[in-house]
Design an enzyme around this catalytic site. Structure first.
Site, mmCIF file in Angstrom:
data_model
loop_
_atom_site.group_PDB
_atom_site.id
_atom_site.type_symbol
_atom_site.label_atom_id
_atom_site.label_comp_id
_atom_site.label_asym_id
_atom_site.label_seq_id
_atom_site.Cartn_x
_atom_site.Cartn_y
_atom_site.Cartn_z
ATOM 1 N N ASP A 36 -3.957 -8.858 9.790
ATOM 2 C CA ASP A 36 -2.757 -8.961 8.967
ATOM 3 C C ASP A 36 -2.213 -10.392 9.045
ATOM 4 O OD1 ASP A 36 -0.500 -8.466 7.514
ATOM 5 O OD2 ASP A 36 0.162 -6.742 8.695
ATOM 6 N N ASP A 37 -2.187 -11.077 7.920
ATOM 7 C CA ASP A 37 -1.592 -12.432 7.862
ATOM 8 C C ASP A 37 -2.315 -13.460 8.735
ATOM 9 O OD1 ASP A 37 0.300 -11.365 6.188
ATOM 10 O OD2 ASP A 37 2.032 -11.884 7.426
ATOM 11 N N CYS A 75 0.617 -8.247 1.644
ATOM 12 C CA CYS A 75 0.115 -7.015 2.258
ATOM 13 C C CYS A 75 -0.022 -5.835 1.305
ATOM 14 C CB CYS A 75 1.042 -6.566 3.393
ATOM 15 S SG CYS A 75 1.185 -7.752 4.720
ATOM 16 N N LYS A 129 -1.854 0.013 10.540
ATOM 17 C CA LYS A 129 -0.864 -0.159 9.469
ATOM 18 C C LYS A 129 -1.247 0.503 8.142
ATOM 19 C CE LYS A 129 1.036 -4.055 6.786
ATOM 20 N NZ LYS A 129 1.682 -5.379 6.942
ATOM 21 N N HIS A 131 1.546 0.709 5.006
ATOM 22 C CA HIS A 131 2.310 -0.185 4.107
ATOM 23 C C HIS A 131 2.064 0.071 2.626
ATOM 24 C CE1 HIS A 131 4.305 -4.415 3.702
ATOM 25 N NE2 HIS A 131 5.104 -3.403 3.378
ATOM 26 N N HIS A 224 0.391 -10.456 12.272
ATOM 27 C CA HIS A 224 1.712 -10.437 11.613
ATOM 28 C C HIS A 224 2.793 -10.627 12.675
ATOM 29 C CE1 HIS A 224 4.994 -9.193 8.980
ATOM 30 N NE2 HIS A 224 4.142 -9.049 7.975
ATOM 31 N N ASP A 287 -5.967 -9.567 5.357
ATOM 32 C CA ASP A 287 -5.446 -9.024 4.084
ATOM 33 C C ASP A 287 -4.954 -10.097 3.127
ATOM 34 O OD1 ASP A 287 -3.167 -9.681 5.587
ATOM 35 O OD2 ASP A 287 -2.037 -7.915 4.959
ATOM 36 N N ASN A 288 -4.528 -11.236 3.658
ATOM 37 C CA ASN A 288 -4.088 -12.370 2.823
ATOM 38 C C ASN A 288 -4.006 -13.587 3.728
ATOM 39 O OD1 ASN A 288 -1.309 -10.329 2.928
ATOM 40 N ND2 ASN A 288 -1.203 -12.290 3.992
#
Ligand SMILES: *[C@@H]1O[C@H](CO)[C@@H](O)[C@H](O)[C@H]1NC(C)=O
Ligand SMILES: *[C@@H]1O[C@H](CO)[C@@H](O)[C@H](O)[C@H]1NC(C)=O
Ligand SMILES: *[C@@H]1O[C@H](CO)[C@@H](O)[C@H](O)[C@H]1NC(C)=O
Ligand SMILES: *[C@@H]1O[C@H](CO)[C@@H](O)[C@H](O)[C@H]1NC(C)=O
Length: 567
Positions: A36-37, A75, A129, A131, A224, A287-288
Site C-alpha cells: 500500500d503506497d 487505493c 485491507k 477499502h 501506508h 497499489d499506487n
C-alpha cells in the site's frame, strides 16, 4: 431419438466434459501480495541502494519484472480495478477514495474476481485491507466473493492497535479489525505486517492440508501511514538495522519496507514447504505510487519519475511489481508490455482455465496471459489505458500505444515535479554483497529450485541495471492546468518533453481527445457520498461498523485511545 433427447444428451455430454476438465487438471493457486503506497524506487531491483529488498528482488529475478505495470493513482480505484477488471470510471470509483465515514462502496453490480474464482471451485481469501466500502454489509469482502476475510474494512489503521481516525471533521477514533463479520481481538499489539503474514501462512497450510486450490490476496497495510499522531511505525529492533539512514522518518520507512520484504519471503517459503509453490502464481505489486510529501506522506520514493500518489504523473501510476510462476516459459527478464491492474482478472482467469462470460462482465482489462506466460520476445499488444477520468477535479489522462496524454492535475500542481532523489550518502552496507544477499534470501532459496538456469551474478547485475529508469534532459515543460501535455512515454518515461505543439503529433492527439470523450459517455457518475454523522464510531461502540444498517447509539461514547473494544 427425438430432437429433445438429442439436445438433452448433448447437454449431458457438455456438462460431463466441463466437470471433467475442472477436476482432472489441478488449477494454479493465485497469490497476490499487495503493498500500500510503496514507491516505485523502494524496491532494490531497480538499482536503489539505500535499503535492500532481497526477497522481492528474488521474486523479480527468478520470475519477471513487471516493468510497465500501471495502476490508478489511489487505493480505492486501484483495488476496484484489480477486483472488477474495469476502469474506475466504469465502477464509480474515479474520484478520490472512500473515506470511512462515507456511505458508499464499489458498485454492487460489478462481478468481482473472488466471485469468479469461487464459482470455479477456488477457496477465496482476503488477508488485510479492503477499502471498497463497508457502510452496509453487502459492500464487505465476504459478501463480495471472499470466503474468508481477516483484516480491516477502511482506509488504514494503526500498525499495532488497529484503530483509525479519519483526517476529516471530528469523527472519533474507531476500531477496525475483523475476522469475517466479527470483531477480532486476538493478537492485538502484534506488528500488523507480521500478523497478516502469519495469518496468510496459516491459510496456505490449511489449504494444503485440505488439498484445496486457493486465491489469496494478502493486502498489506505497509507502507501506508497510520494515524496522524504516529504515522510511521515499525518494531524498534527492525528500525535499528537502518541506523545508517540519517532521516529518522526514512529510517522507519526502511524498516516498514524490510518487514514487507520479509513477508514476501515467508509466503514463498510456506508455499515451498507445503509443496504448493510449483503450482502457484505469485504476484507482488504496490497499489499506487508513494505519497512522498503532503497528505499521508510516508517518505516513499518514486524516483526518477515525476509526481506521486494522487497525481496523473508516472510517479502516481507506474508501480513496482513482479510475477513468478513455473508456468512462465521465460523467466529472469523484464516484461515490458504495458500491463494494467484491471488486466489481472482476465489474465489470471486464463491462467486458471476459467472461461469468462466477457459480455456480462464488461471488462476493460485485457487477457495478457499469453504474453506473460509466453516466450520472452512475445509481441507487444498495442493498447490503450485510461489512467484518469476525474471530472470533479478536472483531471484526465490516458495512454494510447506509447503516447501519454494529461489534461489537468491535482492539488493545483503542487506535486507535479520529481519529489524524490536517490540517497547516495546513506547506503545499505549489505549492498556490497548484493548478489549474495538476494541469493541467500528465503524467497530465492525456494524459487531457485525451479530455475531454468542458475541465477548468476552477471544475470542479477544486468537485470538490476536494465530495470533502472534513466531520464533524458528537460526539453519542453508542460503545465497541465493551462495546457494539454503529450509525451512519448516509451522514449521519455520522465515526462520531460511535451510534444503537444508539434504538427507531427496532431493525429494521435485527436485520437486521444476523441477516446476521452467516448470514455466520458460510458462513465458512471462518481459514487462519492458526503460524510455521514451516524457513521461515527462513538455511536457504534467505538468501532467502524455497517452504519447504514446498525442502530446508532443515542449517547456518543468517549472513544479515545482507551475507550475502544478489545482493551
Ligand atoms: C450499475 O449500477 C449503476 C448504479 O450504481 C448503474 O448506473 C449502472 O447502469 C449499472 N450497470 C450495470 C451494468 O448494471
Ligand atoms: C462534530 O461536528 C458536527 C458539526 O460540525 C456536530 O454536529 C457534532 O455534534 C460534532 N460531533 C462531535 C462528536 O463532537
Ligand atoms: C488433490 O486434488 C486433486 C484434484 O484437485 C486430486 O487429483 C488429487 O488426487 C488430490 N490429492 C490428494 C492427496 O487428495
Ligand atoms: C481538457 O480540460 C479542459 C478543462 O477542464 C476541458 O474543458 C477539456 O474538455 C479537456 N479535454 C479533454 C479532451 O478531455
Amino acid at each position: 431419438m427425438s430432437v429433445l433427447s438429442a439436445i438433452l444428451l448433448l447437454l449431458l455430454v457438455t456438462i460431463c466434459c466441463r466437470v471433467k476438465a475442472t477436476t482432472t487438471t489441478k488449477r494454479p493457486n493465485i497469490i497476490i501480495i499487495l503493498a500500500d503506497d510503496m514507491g516505485f524506487d523502494d524496491v532494490s531491483f531497480r538499482g536503489g541502494r539505500e535499503f535492500l529488498t532481497p526477497n522481492i528482488d528474488a521474486l523479480a529475478y527468478h520470475g519477471r519484472i513487471l516493468d510497465n505495470l500501471y495502476a490508478p493513482a489511489m487505493c480505492t480505484p486501484s483495488r476496484g480495478a484489480l477486483l472488477s477488471g474495469r476502469y474506475p470510471a466504469h465502477t464509480g470509483t474515479q474520484h478520490f477514495v472512500i473515506s470511512n465515514e462515507e456511505p458508499w462502496g464499489l458498485t454492487l453490480n460489478a462481478t468481482l474476481m473472488p466471485e469468479i474464482f469461487k464459482e470455479a471451485g477456488y477457496s477465496t481469501n482476503l488477508i488485510g485491507k479492503w477499502h471498497l466500502g463497508f457502510a452496509s454489509p453487502e459492500y464487505t469482502p465476504t459478501r463480495r466473493g471472499f470466503d474468508y476475510h481477516y483484516g480491516y474494512w477502511g482506509a488504514y489503521i494503526d500498525y499495532y492497535q488497529r484503530r483509525s481516525q479519519m483526517p476529516v471533521a471530528n469523527y472519533s477514533m474507531g476500531y477496525d479489525f475483523r475476522r469475517n463479520m466479527d470483531l477480532e481481538c486476538q493478537n492485538r499489539g502484534v506488528y500488523i505486517t507480521d500478523l497478516l503474514t502469519q495469518e496468510a501462512e496459516h491459510v496456505i497450510r490449511e489449504k494444503a492440508a485440505a488439498n484445496e486450490t486457493f486465491f489469496l490476496m494478502l493486502s498489506h497495510l505497509a507502507t501506508h501511514t497510520a494515524n496522524d499522531n504516529d504515522p510511521l511505525q515499525a518494531p524498534e529492533e527492525e528500525i535499528r538495522k537502518f541506523a545508517y539512514i540519517k532521516d529518522p522518518r526514512r529510517r522507519k520507512y526502511a524498516a516498514m519496507v524490510a518487514k514487507l520484504d520479509q513477508s514476501v519471503g515467508r509466503i514463498i517459503t510456506t508455499l515451498a514447504q507445503t509443496e504448493q509453490l510449483e503450482n502457484s502464481i505469485v504476484i507482488f505489486y504496490s497499489d499506487n505510487g508513494a505519497p512522498s510529501v503532503g497528505q499521508f506522506a510516508n517518505t516513499g520514493s518514486n524516483w526518477p519519475l515525476r509526481g506521486q500518489k494522487n497525481t496523473p504523473w508516472e510517479g502516481g501510476i507506474r508501480v513496482a511489481g513482479a510475477i513468478w510462476s513455473t508456468q512462465l516459459q521465460a523467466r529472469g527478464n523484464k516484461f515490458t508490455q504495458p500491463i494494467y491492474v484491471a488486466d489481472w482478472l482476465p489474465t489470471l482467469a486464463h491462467a486458471a482455465g476459467i472461461d469468462l462470460p466477457e459480455s456480462s462482465l464488461q471488462l476493460d482489462g485485457l487477457d495478457l496471459w499469453p504474453q506473460l506466460a509466453g516466450s520472452k520476445d512475445a509481441a507487444h499488444v498495442p493498447r490503450e489505458i485510461l489512467h484518469a477520468l476525474d471530472d470533479v477535479w478536472h483531471v484526465s489522462s490516458m495512454l494510447l500505444g506509447h503516447w501519454k496524454y494529461i489534461n489537468g492535475t491535482t492539488a493545483s500542481g503542487t506535486y507535479d515535479q520529481v519529489l524524490t532523489y536517490r540517497e547516495l550518502d546513506d547506503l545499505d552496507p549489505r549492498n556490497s554483497r548484493y548478489v549474495v544477499e538476494v541469493r541467500n534470501s528465503p524467497a530465492s532459496r525456494a524459487l531457485a529450485h525451479f530455475d531454468l538456469q542458475r541465477l548468476g551474478q552477471q544475470k542479477i547485475t544486468s537485470l538490476r541495471h536494465s530495470a533502472s529508469v534513466r531520464c533524458g534532459n528537460l526539453q519542453r515543460g508542460c503545465n497541465p492546468l493551462v495546457e494539454e501535455c503529450l509525451y512519448d512515454i516509451a522514449a521519455d518515461p520522465c515526462e520531460q518533453n511535451n510534444l503537444i505543439y508539434s504538427k507531427q503529433h496532431e493525429a494521435v492527439l485527436m485520437a486521444l481527445r476523441k477516446r476521452l470523450q467516448e470514455f466520458r459517455l460510458s462513465a458512471l457518475p462518481p459514487g462519492n457520498r458526503p460524510s455521514m454523522r451516524q457513521s461515527d464510531p462513538s455511536l457504534h461502540e467505538c468501532t467502524w461498523d455497517n452504519f447504514l444498517v446498525k442502530q446508532p447509539g443515542i449517547v456518543p461514547l468517549e472513544c479515545d485511545y482507551h475507550g475502544l473494544p478489545c482493551e
